[in-house]
Write a protein that holds these residues in place. Sequence first.
Motif, PDB file in Angstrom:
ATOM      1  N   GLY A 187      19.509   8.247   7.808  1.00 36.38           N
ATOM      2  CA  GLY A 187      18.882   7.110   7.138  1.00 36.38           C
ATOM      3  C   GLY A 187      19.762   5.885   7.160  1.00 36.38           C
ATOM      4  O   GLY A 187      20.757   5.834   7.886  1.00 36.38           O
ATOM      5  N   ILE A 188      19.402   4.929   6.322  1.00 40.19           N
ATOM      6  CA  ILE A 188      20.142   3.660   6.282  1.00 40.19           C
ATOM      7  C   ILE A 188      20.748   3.507   4.905  1.00 40.19           C
ATOM      8  O   ILE A 188      20.054   3.604   3.881  1.00 40.19           O
ATOM      9  CB  ILE A 188      19.179   2.473   6.564  1.00 40.19           C
ATOM     10  N   LYS A 189      22.062   3.239   4.920  1.00 41.48           N
ATOM     11  CA  LYS A 189      22.750   3.019   3.641  1.00 41.48           C
ATOM     12  C   LYS A 189      22.538   1.554   3.277  1.00 41.48           C
ATOM     13  O   LYS A 189      22.884   0.675   4.051  1.00 41.48           O
ATOM     14  CB  LYS A 189      24.233   3.330   3.827  1.00 41.48           C
ATOM     15  N   HIS A 190      21.919   1.309   2.108  1.00 40.43           N
ATOM     16  CA  HIS A 190      21.606  -0.095   1.846  1.00 40.43           C
ATOM     17  C   HIS A 190      22.365  -0.670   0.670  1.00 40.43           C
ATOM     18  O   HIS A 190      22.183  -1.819   0.314  1.00 40.43           O
ATOM     19  CB  HIS A 190      20.096  -0.346   1.753  1.00 40.43           C
ATOM     20  N   ASN A 191      23.223   0.092   0.052  1.00 42.34           N
ATOM     21  CA  ASN A 191      24.220  -0.465  -0.859  1.00 42.34           C
ATOM     22  C   ASN A 191      25.322   0.575  -1.012  1.00 42.34           C
ATOM     23  O   ASN A 191      25.362   1.539  -0.249  1.00 42.34           O
ATOM     24  CB  ASN A 191      23.613  -0.913  -2.199  1.00 42.34           C
ATOM     25  N   GLU A 192      26.178   0.404  -2.023  1.00 38.59           N
ATOM     26  CA  GLU A 192      27.362   1.262  -2.101  1.00 38.59           C
ATOM     27  C   GLU A 192      27.020   2.755  -2.134  1.00 38.59           C
ATOM     28  O   GLU A 192      27.728   3.580  -1.571  1.00 38.59           O
ATOM     29  CB  GLU A 192      28.153   0.874  -3.358  1.00 38.59           C
ATOM     30  N   ARG A 193      25.929   3.123  -2.792  1.00 33.68           N
ATOM     31  CA  ARG A 193      25.653   4.557  -2.995  1.00 33.68           C
ATOM     32  C   ARG A 193      24.270   5.037  -2.577  1.00 33.68           C
ATOM     33  O   ARG A 193      24.018   6.231  -2.580  1.00 33.68           O
ATOM     34  CB  ARG A 193      25.861   4.913  -4.475  1.00 33.68           C
ATOM     35  N   ASP A 194      23.329   4.122  -2.283  1.00 36.38           N
ATOM     36  CA  ASP A 194      21.944   4.542  -1.981  1.00 36.38           C
ATOM     37  C   ASP A 194      21.643   4.548  -0.491  1.00 36.38           C
ATOM     38  O   ASP A 194      22.011   3.609   0.227  1.00 36.38           O
ATOM     39  CB  ASP A 194      20.943   3.577  -2.639  1.00 36.38           C
ATOM     40  N   TRP A 195      20.948   5.561  -0.058  1.00 34.93           N
ATOM     41  CA  TRP A 195      20.456   5.642   1.326  1.00 34.93           C
ATOM     42  C   TRP A 195      18.926   5.755   1.286  1.00 34.93           C
ATOM     43  O   TRP A 195      18.391   6.528   0.486  1.00 34.93           O
ATOM     44  CB  TRP A 195      20.958   6.912   2.004  1.00 34.93           C
ATOM     45  N   LEU A 196      18.266   5.009   2.153  1.00 36.96           N
ATOM     46  CA  LEU A 196      16.830   5.234   2.363  1.00 36.96           C
ATOM     47  C   LEU A 196      16.719   6.190   3.548  1.00 36.96           C
ATOM     48  O   LEU A 196      17.266   5.925   4.624  1.00 36.96           O
ATOM     49  CB  LEU A 196      16.115   3.912   2.656  1.00 36.96           C
ATOM     50  N   LYS A 249       8.662   7.012   0.397  1.00 39.10           N
ATOM     51  CA  LYS A 249      10.093   6.696   0.360  1.00 39.10           C
ATOM     52  C   LYS A 249      10.870   7.797  -0.357  1.00 39.10           C
ATOM     53  O   LYS A 249      10.483   8.241  -1.443  1.00 39.10           O
ATOM     54  CB  LYS A 249      10.315   5.372  -0.374  1.00 39.10           C
ATOM     55  N   VAL A 250      11.951   8.240   0.265  1.00 38.74           N
ATOM     56  CA  VAL A 250      12.859   9.214  -0.351  1.00 38.74           C
ATOM     57  C   VAL A 250      14.271   8.676  -0.167  1.00 38.74           C
ATOM     58  O   VAL A 250      14.620   8.170   0.913  1.00 38.74           O
ATOM     59  CB  VAL A 250      12.721  10.613   0.316  1.00 38.74           C
ATOM     60  N   TYR A 251      15.062   8.780  -1.217  1.00 33.22           N
ATOM     61  CA  TYR A 251      16.426   8.230  -1.182  1.00 33.22           C
ATOM     62  C   TYR A 251      17.461   9.350  -1.301  1.00 33.22           C
ATOM     63  O   TYR A 251      17.182  10.431  -1.833  1.00 33.22           O
ATOM     64  CB  TYR A 251      16.627   7.250  -2.342  1.00 33.22           C
ATOM     65  N   ALA A 252      18.667   9.047  -0.831  1.00 31.40           N
ATOM     66  CA  ALA A 252      19.815   9.905  -1.125  1.00 31.40           C
ATOM     67  C   ALA A 252      20.776   9.067  -1.953  1.00 31.40           C
ATOM     68  O   ALA A 252      20.815   7.831  -1.821  1.00 31.40           O
ATOM     69  CB  ALA A 252      20.481  10.386   0.147  1.00 31.40           C
ATOM     70  N   TYR A 253      21.532   9.725  -2.800  1.00 29.89           N
ATOM     71  CA  TYR A 253      22.456   9.023  -3.694  1.00 29.89           C
ATOM     72  C   TYR A 253      23.838   9.660  -3.569  1.00 29.89           C
ATOM     73  O   TYR A 253      23.995  10.875  -3.781  1.00 29.89           O
ATOM     74  CB  TYR A 253      21.940   9.130  -5.138  1.00 29.89           C
ATOM     75  N   GLU A 254      24.805   8.834  -3.213  1.00 30.48           N
ATOM     76  CA  GLU A 254      26.191   9.316  -3.093  1.00 30.48           C
ATOM     77  C   GLU A 254      26.803   9.245  -4.485  1.00 30.48           C
ATOM     78  O   GLU A 254      27.190   8.172  -4.944  1.00 30.48           O
ATOM     79  CB  GLU A 254      26.919   8.384  -2.115  1.00 30.48           C
ATOM     80  N   PHE A 255      26.852  10.361  -5.162  1.00 30.15           N
ATOM     81  CA  PHE A 255      27.250  10.370  -6.579  1.00 30.15           C
ATOM     82  C   PHE A 255      28.755  10.141  -6.723  1.00 30.15           C
ATOM     83  O   PHE A 255      29.527  10.354  -5.784  1.00 30.15           O
ATOM     84  CB  PHE A 255      26.860  11.707  -7.220  1.00 30.15           C
ATOM     85  N   GLU A 256      29.122   9.754  -7.950  1.00 32.91           N
ATOM     86  CA  GLU A 256      30.534   9.593  -8.278  1.00 32.91           C
ATOM     87  C   GLU A 256      30.985  10.882  -8.940  1.00 32.91           C
ATOM     88  O   GLU A 256      30.384  11.313  -9.932  1.00 32.91           O
ATOM     89  CB  GLU A 256      30.651   8.443  -9.286  1.00 32.91           C
ATOM     90  N   GLY A 257      32.019  11.535  -8.422  1.00 33.20           N
ATOM     91  CA  GLY A 257      32.503  12.769  -9.029  1.00 33.20           C
ATOM     92  C   GLY A 257      33.051  13.715  -7.990  1.00 33.20           C
ATOM     93  O   GLY A 257      32.915  13.483  -6.780  1.00 33.20           O
ATOM     94  N   LYS A 258      33.669  14.791  -8.473  1.00 36.24           N
ATOM     95  CA  LYS A 258      34.256  15.785  -7.571  1.00 36.24           C
ATOM     96  C   LYS A 258      33.432  17.064  -7.673  1.00 36.24           C
ATOM     97  O   LYS A 258      33.221  17.577  -8.768  1.00 36.24           O
ATOM     98  CB  LYS A 258      35.694  16.049  -8.012  1.00 36.24           C
ATOM     99  N   ARG A 259      32.976  17.552  -6.526  1.00 35.09           N
ATOM    100  CA  ARG A 259      32.038  18.674  -6.542  1.00 35.09           C
ATOM    101  C   ARG A 259      32.730  19.958  -6.085  1.00 35.09           C
ATOM    102  O   ARG A 259      33.560  19.945  -5.175  1.00 35.09           O
ATOM    103  CB  ARG A 259      30.876  18.295  -5.636  1.00 35.09           C
ATOM    104  N   GLN A 295       8.186  15.131   3.182  1.00 37.84           N
ATOM    105  CA  GLN A 295       7.985  14.099   2.145  1.00 37.84           C
ATOM    106  C   GLN A 295       8.490  12.741   2.650  1.00 37.84           C
ATOM    107  O   GLN A 295       7.856  11.705   2.409  1.00 37.84           O
ATOM    108  CB  GLN A 295       8.713  14.502   0.854  1.00 37.84           C
ATOM    109  N   ILE A 296       9.617  12.765   3.366  1.00 36.58           N
ATOM    110  CA  ILE A 296      10.189  11.513   3.903  1.00 36.58           C
ATOM    111  C   ILE A 296       9.200  10.831   4.852  1.00 36.58           C
ATOM    112  O   ILE A 296       9.117   9.609   4.908  1.00 36.58           O
ATOM    113  CB  ILE A 296      11.527  11.814   4.641  1.00 36.58           C
ATOM    114  N   ALA A 297       8.442  11.656   5.596  1.00 39.56           N
ATOM    115  CA  ALA A 297       7.464  11.088   6.536  1.00 39.56           C
ATOM    116  C   ALA A 297       6.288  10.438   5.799  1.00 39.56           C
ATOM    117  O   ALA A 297       5.610   9.565   6.337  1.00 39.56           O
ATOM    118  CB  ALA A 297       6.961  12.183   7.470  1.00 39.56           C
TER     119      ALA A 297
END
Length: 293
Positions: free
Chosen positions: A179-188, A246-256, A241-243
């Motif tokens: 997808g496309i990263k459109h700000n610091e943490r969100d991807w479309l 709109k579905v987003y991914a979120y690069e969370f803050e934290g250690k997993r 669902q993506i097709a």
Amino acid sequence: MQNNNNLKIAVFPVAGMGTRFLPATKASPKEMLPIVDKPLIQYAVEEAVNSGIENLVFITGRNKTSIENHFNKAYEIESELKIKNRKKELEMIQNIIPSHVKCIYIRQNEALGLGHAVLCAKPAVGNNPFAVILADDMILSAKSCLSQMVNRFSDLNSSIIAVEKVEKKFLHKYGVIDGIKHNERDWLLSNIVEKPDNNLAPSDMGVVGRYILKPSIFNILENTKEGAGGEIQLTDAIATQIANEKVYAYEFEGKRFDCGNKLGFLKATIEYGLNHKELSKDLRDYIKNLNIK
Ligand code: UTP
């Protein structure tokens, strides 16, 4: 915390076999393994409740009754603790789930995959958006991963999937986004694939066990065929669902920590121990004195 949107339901798929953690998981659920002093599933439930969730839907399987027992009233222990005036311990076991929060247990009769487990929640979720939390993914952060995602959901009102950067050699163990990263943490998202070859993965961003899903996922899951590993994969349904929307991914803050494997579990135990207010100092001293070469 109250959340101001309509996200009130969390689904906890806990019906997996836990094969990576055998023999510990032969007769008891992986989700009841403790990190320091609480089982994995309790951390997951606390994360949901603190994010404003009010209905907890557990998808259970064989050998999972201890999970139900953990969240039920424990009359014998409570009366013993009362007699002995052990107020602190009594409070610890009485207030795991606040009274405004309700639990629903649904049995997944066969472990047919995470997608199938989520589909089992349909009768309890209905036409509402919902969170999915995989208890074996623990995330240490100032603000919980789900709370961060709930905030994004208020703005985006779309399905959101938690992701983190993964070393290339491990990508084949993950769902991987495109997808496309459109700000610091969100991807479309434009696509998502389950367990790709390391060299064919569309990015280096892997899915971790936190999702907020729109209910359209259920109809898709009903028509999703077995995928990687012969299981009905949630990732494959999300790709459909993506097709459609709109579905987003979120690069969370934290250690997993992946507590579904033994090394991840040990790392989590150490780090949660180092963050534990009663144990931190002694554990730190102990580790210092180990003189590891
Ligand atoms: P995992 O891929 O970690 O599988 O499932 P697992 O069975 O728990 O563990 P291993 O890989 O055999 O060691 C991810 C999540 O989906 C749930 C699991 O309980 C876990 O929380 N799950 C998986 C189900 O509820 N049902 C399934 O059929 C499969």
